[in-house]
Enzyme design. Structure first.
Site, PDB file in Angstrom:
ATOM      1  N   GLY A  73       0.824  -1.203   0.000  1.00 32.64           N
ATOM      2  CA  GLY A  73       0.000   0.000   0.000  1.00 32.64           C
ATOM      3  C   GLY A  73       0.861   1.256   0.000  1.00 32.64           C
ATOM      4  O   GLY A  73       0.557   2.237  -0.681  1.00 32.64           O
ATOM      5  N   ASN A 153      -7.168   5.279   9.135  1.00 35.29           N
ATOM      6  CA  ASN A 153      -6.748   4.018   9.729  1.00 35.29           C
ATOM      7  C   ASN A 153      -6.775   4.046  11.256  1.00 35.29           C
ATOM      8  O   ASN A 153      -6.829   3.004  11.888  1.00 35.29           O
ATOM      9  CB  ASN A 153      -5.346   3.633   9.240  1.00 35.29           C
ATOM     10  N   GLN A 181      -7.746   1.420   3.845  1.00 33.82           N
ATOM     11  CA  GLN A 181      -8.633   0.930   4.910  1.00 33.82           C
ATOM     12  C   GLN A 181     -10.043   0.654   4.392  1.00 33.82           C
ATOM     13  O   GLN A 181     -10.806  -0.064   5.024  1.00 33.82           O
ATOM     14  CB  GLN A 181      -8.694   1.930   6.062  1.00 33.82           C
ATOM     15  N   SER A 201      -4.184  -2.116  -0.417  1.00 29.08           N
ATOM     16  CA  SER A 201      -3.165  -3.021   0.106  1.00 29.08           C
ATOM     17  C   SER A 201      -3.814  -4.353   0.454  1.00 29.08           C
ATOM     18  O   SER A 201      -4.814  -4.404   1.177  1.00 29.08           O
ATOM     19  CB  SER A 201      -2.513  -2.409   1.348  1.00 29.08           C
ATOM     20  N   THR A 239      10.241  -8.431 -11.901  1.00 27.55           N
ATOM     21  CA  THR A 239       9.513  -9.662 -12.194  1.00 27.55           C
ATOM     22  C   THR A 239       8.296  -9.771 -11.283  1.00 27.55           C
ATOM     23  O   THR A 239       8.404  -9.578 -10.073  1.00 27.55           O
ATOM     24  CB  THR A 239      10.445 -10.870 -12.004  1.00 27.55           C
ATOM     25  N   CYS A 326       2.386   2.326  13.264  1.00 25.40           N
ATOM     26  CA  CYS A 326       3.664   3.017  13.114  1.00 25.40           C
ATOM     27  C   CYS A 326       3.956   3.925  14.298  1.00 25.40           C
ATOM     28  O   CYS A 326       5.091   4.295  14.529  1.00 25.40           O
ATOM     29  CB  CYS A 326       3.670   3.850  11.847  1.00 25.40           C
TER      30      CYS A 326
HETATM   31  C1  LIG Z   1      -1.784   0.121   6.070  1.00 22.37           C
HETATM   32  C2  LIG Z   1      -1.984   1.418   5.369  1.00 22.37           C
HETATM   33  C3  LIG Z   1      -1.099   1.858   4.369  1.00 22.37           C
HETATM   34  C4  LIG Z   1       0.166   1.123   4.026  1.00 22.37           C
HETATM   35  O1  LIG Z   1      -0.061  -0.149   3.435  1.00 22.37           O
HETATM   36  P1  LIG Z   1       1.131  -1.223   3.462  1.00 22.37           P
HETATM   37  O2  LIG Z   1       0.689  -2.290   2.527  1.00 22.37           O
HETATM   38  O3  LIG Z   1       1.234  -1.708   4.875  1.00 22.37           O
HETATM   39  O4  LIG Z   1       2.356  -0.535   2.992  1.00 22.37           O
HETATM   40  C5  LIG Z   1      -1.378   3.037   3.727  1.00 22.37           C
HETATM   41  N1  LIG Z   1      -2.468   3.757   4.032  1.00 22.37           N
HETATM   42  C6  LIG Z   1      -3.340   3.377   4.980  1.00 22.37           C
HETATM   43  C7  LIG Z   1      -4.541   4.208   5.250  1.00 22.37           C
HETATM   44  C8  LIG Z   1      -3.126   2.196   5.682  1.00 22.37           C
HETATM   45  O5  LIG Z   1      -3.976   1.831   6.630  1.00 22.37           O
END
Ligand SMILES: *Cc1c(COP(=O)(O)O)cnc(C)c1O
Length: 383
Positions: A73, A153, A181, A201, A239, A326
């Site tokens: 994501g 999120n 999300q 994601s 790839t 995070c």
């Molecule tokens: C989890 C998240 C991401 C990042 O996705 P990843 O696949 O973990 O890099 C980006 N934006 C939001 C709102 C998220 O919740």
């Protein structure tokens, strides 16, 4: 650790659905061909990727050529924002986003500021809502991209994306939406939403970790951020992760298909959690009361440390979060809670419970019983 954990952190990640693993396994074993190879084994891989791309496109009401598979994501957000910004440098240098975005968006905008871009960080109200009028007012003749999230999120607030999309479309400003999300929570129709780029994601909807999707509307010029082979129509070299791609498409399909069954259950569990938590003195819900993700119940408790709540819950086998994965381990309250205008005595005591399709009524009742004594104990300790 207790035998069974109660997993209430689905906004951080979800478990791989066994049906997704099943469709991935052949591409991790016997079907190992490189999709760029012209012999049968390679063509099998390419066919699997093509089918996956069609599947995702159909779910988003997009064309297969508008779908790129990427590494996560975060990469999807990075490619959308940097790709658009660097491709539009002749037109202008102004970006618009909000103060409650994921770091994959915020840090990307900050990175671009080192290259002469200027960012407007729109404020939100106390429920975490972005005002579409603020977007309209922020647009200048230098604006090259608006990037806003569909659903937050940490607090679960759902933003008025279709309305903001209409404003951007009328002013001919490209509109990127971080829908990571929202991907497993609401139907997504890129036409009705008036979006030009959209990020997803896989691991947020029971798919594999390390897989993302970027929708790019036909006609958008995007500067690739990874140079090499011409995979993904030149938008991302490397790839292809065939198993990951097949798993991503299957997970997205299942998540969207099962929305009508799962959503009402999640809402019932969420609302029960909210009801239970708000019986605790000096507690409040964070995020919008109604315009929120079906699985998100997030709170602040005055005069408590969120991290301490998590550790106490962990001892009981409950996996939860203070907000964003995070921000765990950092002493500063999250930028999202600060943007809501919460005073520090409240924003330090945040708790995010995010439900998933496997959670049960009993689990929710267990947490509702467990929390009040934890909060009371921590307040007694002056933490
Ligand atoms: C989890 C998240 C991401 C990042 O996705 P990843 O696949 O973990 O890099 C980006 N934006 C939001 C709102 C998220 O919740």
């Amino acid at each position: 650790m207790p035998e069974r954990i109660i997993y209430l952190d689905h906004a951080a990640t979800t478990a791989l659905d066994p049906r997704v693993l099943d469709v991935m396994l052949p591409y991790l074993t016997t079907e190992y061909g490189n999709a760029s190879s012209i012999y049968t084994l390679g063509r099998h891989a390419m066919q699997a990727i093509d089918r996956s791309r069609e599947q995702v496109a159909e779910l988003l009401h997009a064309r297969p050529t508008e779908i790129a598979f990427v590494g996560c994501g975060s990469e999807s957000d990075n490619l959308a924002i940097k790709g658009m910004a660097f491709a539009s440098q002749k037109k202008g240098n102004h970006l618009i986003t909000s103060s409650i975005e994921h770091h994959a968006v915020l840090h990307t905008c900050q990175y671009l500021e080192r290259f002469g871009f200027k960012t407007t960080y729109l404020p939100v109200d106390s429920d975490g809502c972005i005002n579409p009028d603020d977007v309209a007012r922020a647009i200048t003749d230098q604006t090259v991209l608006v990037s806003l999230m569909y659903a937050n999120n940490e607090i679960g607030t759902i933003e008025p994306i279709a309305e903001i999309g209409r404003i951007c479309r009328a002013k001919k400003i490209p509109f990127h939406v971080d829908a990571v999300q929202a991907g497993g929570a609401v139907p997504l129709n890129v036409t009705e939403l008036n979006v030009d780029l959209l990020s997803l994601s896989a691991h947020k909807f029971y798919g594999p970790k390390g897989m993302g999707i970027l929708y790019v509307r036909q006609g958008m010029r995007l500067l690739p951020q990874l140079q090499g082979g011409s995979q993904e129509r030149g938008r991302r070299a490397g790839t292809e992760n065939v198993a990951g791609i097949v798993g991503t498409a299957t997970a997205f399909h299942l998540a969207q298909e099962e929305l009508p069954q799962i959503t009402p259950r999640l809402i019932a569990l969420r609302d029960r959690l909210i009801e239970g938590m708000l019986t605790i003195p000096r507690s409040r819900l964070t995020g919008h009361p109604n315009e929120r993700l079906p699985n998100n119940a997030s709170f602040c408790f005055e005069g408590v440390e969120g991290e301490s709540i998590l550790l106490n819950l962990d001892l009981l086998g409950v996996a939860a979060s203070t907000g964003s994965a995070c921000t765990s381990g950092s002493v500063d309250p999250s930028h999202v809670l600060v943007a809501l205008g919460l005073p520090p005595a409240w924003s330090h005591g945040s708790l995010r419970l995010t439900l998933g399709k496997e959670n049960t009524n009993e689990e929710v009742e267990t947490v509702i019983k467990a929390l009040p004594p934890i909060i009371e104990k921590l307040r007694g300790l002056g933490m």
